[in-house]
Design a protein around this motif. Sequence first.
Motif, PDB file in Angstrom:
ATOM      1  N   ALA A 113       0.947  -1.241   0.021  1.00  0.00           N
ATOM      2  CA  ALA A 113      -0.058   0.127  -0.152  1.00  0.00           C
ATOM      3  C   ALA A 113       0.842   1.258   0.019  1.00  0.00           C
ATOM      4  N   ASP A 114       1.889   1.197   0.851  1.00  0.00           N
ATOM      5  CA  ASP A 114       2.661   2.386   0.916  1.00  0.00           C
ATOM      6  C   ASP A 114       3.654   2.776  -0.138  1.00  0.00           C
ATOM      7  N   ASN A 115       4.288   1.883  -0.752  1.00  0.00           N
ATOM      8  CA  ASN A 115       5.318   1.813  -1.720  1.00  0.00           C
ATOM      9  C   ASN A 115       4.985   1.625  -3.040  1.00  0.00           C
ATOM     10  N   TRP A 116       3.894   1.082  -3.433  1.00  0.00           N
ATOM     11  CA  TRP A 116       3.646   0.593  -4.686  1.00  0.00           C
ATOM     12  C   TRP A 116       2.207   1.102  -5.087  1.00  0.00           C
ATOM     13  N   LEU A 117       1.132   1.138  -4.276  1.00  0.00           N
ATOM     14  CA  LEU A 117       0.045   1.439  -4.659  1.00  0.00           C
ATOM     15  C   LEU A 117      -0.672   2.875  -4.357  1.00  0.00           C
ATOM     16  N   GLY A 118       0.257   3.698  -3.719  1.00  0.00           N
ATOM     17  CA  GLY A 118       0.107   5.008  -3.454  1.00  0.00           C
ATOM     18  C   GLY A 118      -1.350   5.250  -2.581  1.00  0.00           C
ATOM     19  N   VAL A 119      -1.499   4.147  -1.574  1.00  0.00           N
ATOM     20  CA  VAL A 119      -2.636   4.164  -0.744  1.00  0.00           C
ATOM     21  C   VAL A 119      -2.265   5.201   0.648  1.00  0.00           C
ATOM     22  N   LEU A 120      -3.252   5.943   0.940  1.00  0.00           N
ATOM     23  CA  LEU A 120      -2.705   6.913   2.058  1.00  0.00           C
ATOM     24  C   LEU A 120      -3.454   6.556   3.450  1.00  0.00           C
ATOM     25  N   ARG A 121      -4.577   5.820   3.158  1.00  0.00           N
ATOM     26  CA  ARG A 121      -5.265   5.536   4.316  1.00  0.00           C
ATOM     27  C   ARG A 121      -5.808   3.865   4.396  1.00  0.00           C
ATOM     28  N   LEU A 122      -5.269   3.091   5.414  1.00  0.00           N
ATOM     29  CA  LEU A 122      -5.841   1.706   5.427  1.00  0.00           C
ATOM     30  C   LEU A 122      -6.728   1.560   6.304  1.00  0.00           C
ATOM     31  N   GLU A 123      -7.905   1.085   6.446  1.00  0.00           N
ATOM     32  CA  GLU A 123      -8.978   0.895   7.420  1.00  0.00           C
ATOM     33  C   GLU A 123      -9.291  -0.534   7.578  1.00  0.00           C
ATOM     34  N   LEU A 124     -10.069  -0.702   8.585  1.00  0.00           N
ATOM     35  CA  LEU A 124     -10.240  -2.234   9.169  1.00  0.00           C
ATOM     36  C   LEU A 124     -11.444  -2.027  10.183  1.00  0.00           C
ATOM     37  N   GLY A 125     -12.069  -3.170  10.411  1.00  0.00           N
ATOM     38  CA  GLY A 125     -13.055  -3.424  11.367  1.00  0.00           C
ATOM     39  C   GLY A 125     -12.681  -4.522  12.386  1.00  0.00           C
ATOM     40  N   VAL A 126     -12.637  -4.551  13.449  1.00  0.00           N
ATOM     41  CA  VAL A 126     -12.165  -5.675  14.362  1.00  0.00           C
ATOM     42  C   VAL A 126     -13.344  -5.697  15.507  1.00  0.00           C
ATOM     43  N   TYR A 127     -13.530  -7.048  16.101  1.00  0.00           N
ATOM     44  CA  TYR A 127     -14.494  -6.975  17.194  1.00  0.00           C
ATOM     45  C   TYR A 127     -13.740  -6.411  18.341  1.00  0.00           C
ATOM     46  N   THR A 128     -14.424  -5.920  19.266  1.00  0.00           N
ATOM     47  CA  THR A 128     -13.743  -5.012  20.483  1.00  0.00           C
ATOM     48  C   THR A 128     -13.033  -5.980  21.622  1.00  0.00           C
ATOM     49  N   ASP A 129     -13.348  -7.241  21.249  1.00  0.00           N
ATOM     50  CA  ASP A 129     -12.844  -8.307  22.125  1.00  0.00           C
ATOM     51  C   ASP A 129     -11.892  -9.073  21.693  1.00  0.00           C
ATOM     52  N   ASN A 130     -11.287  -8.693  20.740  1.00  0.00           N
ATOM     53  CA  ASN A 130     -10.362  -9.317  20.092  1.00  0.00           C
ATOM     54  C   ASN A 130      -9.099  -8.666  20.206  1.00  0.00           C
ATOM     55  N   ALA A 131      -8.572  -8.797  21.549  1.00  0.00           N
ATOM     56  CA  ALA A 131      -7.246  -8.111  22.046  1.00  0.00           C
ATOM     57  C   ALA A 131      -6.108  -8.353  21.067  1.00  0.00           C
ATOM     58  N   PRO A 132      -5.554  -9.720  20.780  1.00  0.00           N
ATOM     59  CA  PRO A 132      -4.599  -9.853  20.279  1.00  0.00           C
ATOM     60  C   PRO A 132      -4.508  -9.288  18.739  1.00  0.00           C
ATOM     61  N   ALA A 133      -5.697  -9.408  18.056  1.00  0.00           N
ATOM     62  CA  ALA A 133      -5.659  -8.489  16.728  1.00  0.00           C
ATOM     63  C   ALA A 133      -5.484  -7.102  16.843  1.00  0.00           C
ATOM     64  N   ILE A 134      -6.099  -6.461  17.937  1.00  0.00           N
ATOM     65  CA  ILE A 134      -6.084  -5.195  18.386  1.00  0.00           C
ATOM     66  C   ILE A 134      -4.610  -4.642  18.496  1.00  0.00           C
ATOM     67  N   ALA A 135      -3.850  -5.425  19.195  1.00  0.00           N
ATOM     68  CA  ALA A 135      -2.507  -5.285  19.575  1.00  0.00           C
ATOM     69  C   ALA A 135      -1.657  -5.140  18.254  1.00  0.00           C
ATOM     70  N   LEU A 136      -1.985  -6.244  17.624  1.00  0.00           N
ATOM     71  CA  LEU A 136      -1.035  -6.145  16.273  1.00  0.00           C
ATOM     72  C   LEU A 136      -1.409  -5.105  15.226  1.00  0.00           C
ATOM     73  N   TYR A 137      -2.798  -4.533  15.236  1.00  0.00           N
ATOM     74  CA  TYR A 137      -2.911  -3.549  14.407  1.00  0.00           C
ATOM     75  C   TYR A 137      -2.228  -2.315  14.867  1.00  0.00           C
ATOM     76  N   GLU A 138      -2.365  -1.917  16.309  1.00  0.00           N
ATOM     77  CA  GLU A 138      -1.791  -1.044  16.865  1.00  0.00           C
ATOM     78  C   GLU A 138      -0.120  -0.980  16.597  1.00  0.00           C
ATOM     79  N   ARG A 139       0.340  -2.206  16.882  1.00  0.00           N
ATOM     80  CA  ARG A 139       2.091  -2.441  16.522  1.00  0.00           C
ATOM     81  C   ARG A 139       2.322  -1.701  15.233  1.00  0.00           C
ATOM     82  N   LEU A 140       1.472  -1.934  14.285  1.00  0.00           N
ATOM     83  CA  LEU A 140       1.514  -1.770  12.825  1.00  0.00           C
ATOM     84  C   LEU A 140       0.948  -0.265  12.498  1.00  0.00           C
ATOM     85  N   GLY A 141       0.804   0.602  13.494  1.00  0.00           N
ATOM     86  CA  GLY A 141       0.341   1.891  13.232  1.00  0.00           C
ATOM     87  C   GLY A 141      -1.085   2.247  13.231  1.00  0.00           C
ATOM     88  N   PHE A 142      -1.842   1.573  13.327  1.00  0.00           N
ATOM     89  CA  PHE A 142      -3.464   1.552  13.296  1.00  0.00           C
ATOM     90  C   PHE A 142      -3.859   2.216  14.575  1.00  0.00           C
TER      91      PHE A 142
END
Length: 178
Positions: A113-142
Motif C-alpha cells: 500500500a505504501d510503496n507501490w499503490l499510493g494508498v494513503l489510508r488503510l482501514e479495518l473493522g475488528v471485534y472489540t474483544d479481539n485483543a490480540p488482533a487489536i494489539a497487532l494492528y496498533e503495533r503496525l500503526g493503526f
Amino acid sequence: MKGTLTIRRAVPTDAPGFVRIVADPAVFGGLLQLPYPTEALWRQRIEAQAQVGSTDWILVAERGGVLLGHAGLHAVPGGARRAHVRSLGVAVAVDAQRQGVGSALLTALCDLADNWLGVLRLELGVYTDNAPAIALYERLGFVTEGVHRGDALRDGRYVDTLSMARWHPRPPQGPRPE
C-alpha cells in the motif's frame, strides 16, 4: 513449525486452504465473515483479484507448502473520492496464531500500500474483544477511530466492533521543480 515463512500472492489453487482456515469456528468467530465458506466462492475471489484493473490484492503465508493465513487489501465504496483508501482483512489458522504469520501478512500489505499503490489510508473493522488482533494492528500503526455498537451478529448476539485506520507514515512526494 519449522521452515521459512513465504508471503506470496494468492492463486486459485489456494482456495481449499482458505476454506480450511476460515471454516474453523475458532477463526471465523473472530472474522466479520459468515461460516460455511465454499471453495468456489474463494476461488472466485482469488481469480477476481488477479484480473487486469482489479484494485484488490490477496496475499497468503505458507510454510512447507501449507497455507497458514491470508490477508486482503480491497477498494472501498465511494469511487474516485475514496480512491486513496483501502480496507483490509486477515485470517490465520488456529495452529499458526501468535507465530508472526498475521504480522508478516499485514507488514507485506502495508508495504504494498505504501510503496507501490499510493494508498494513503488503510482501514479495518475488528471485534472489540479481539485483543490480540487489536494489539497487532496498533503495533503496525493503526489507531482506533470509533466504536460501532451492535455492529455485527456473532453467534446469535450483536457485538461491538472498532473502526481502526492507519495513515501512510511517509506519503510519497513528487520531484522538486527546478
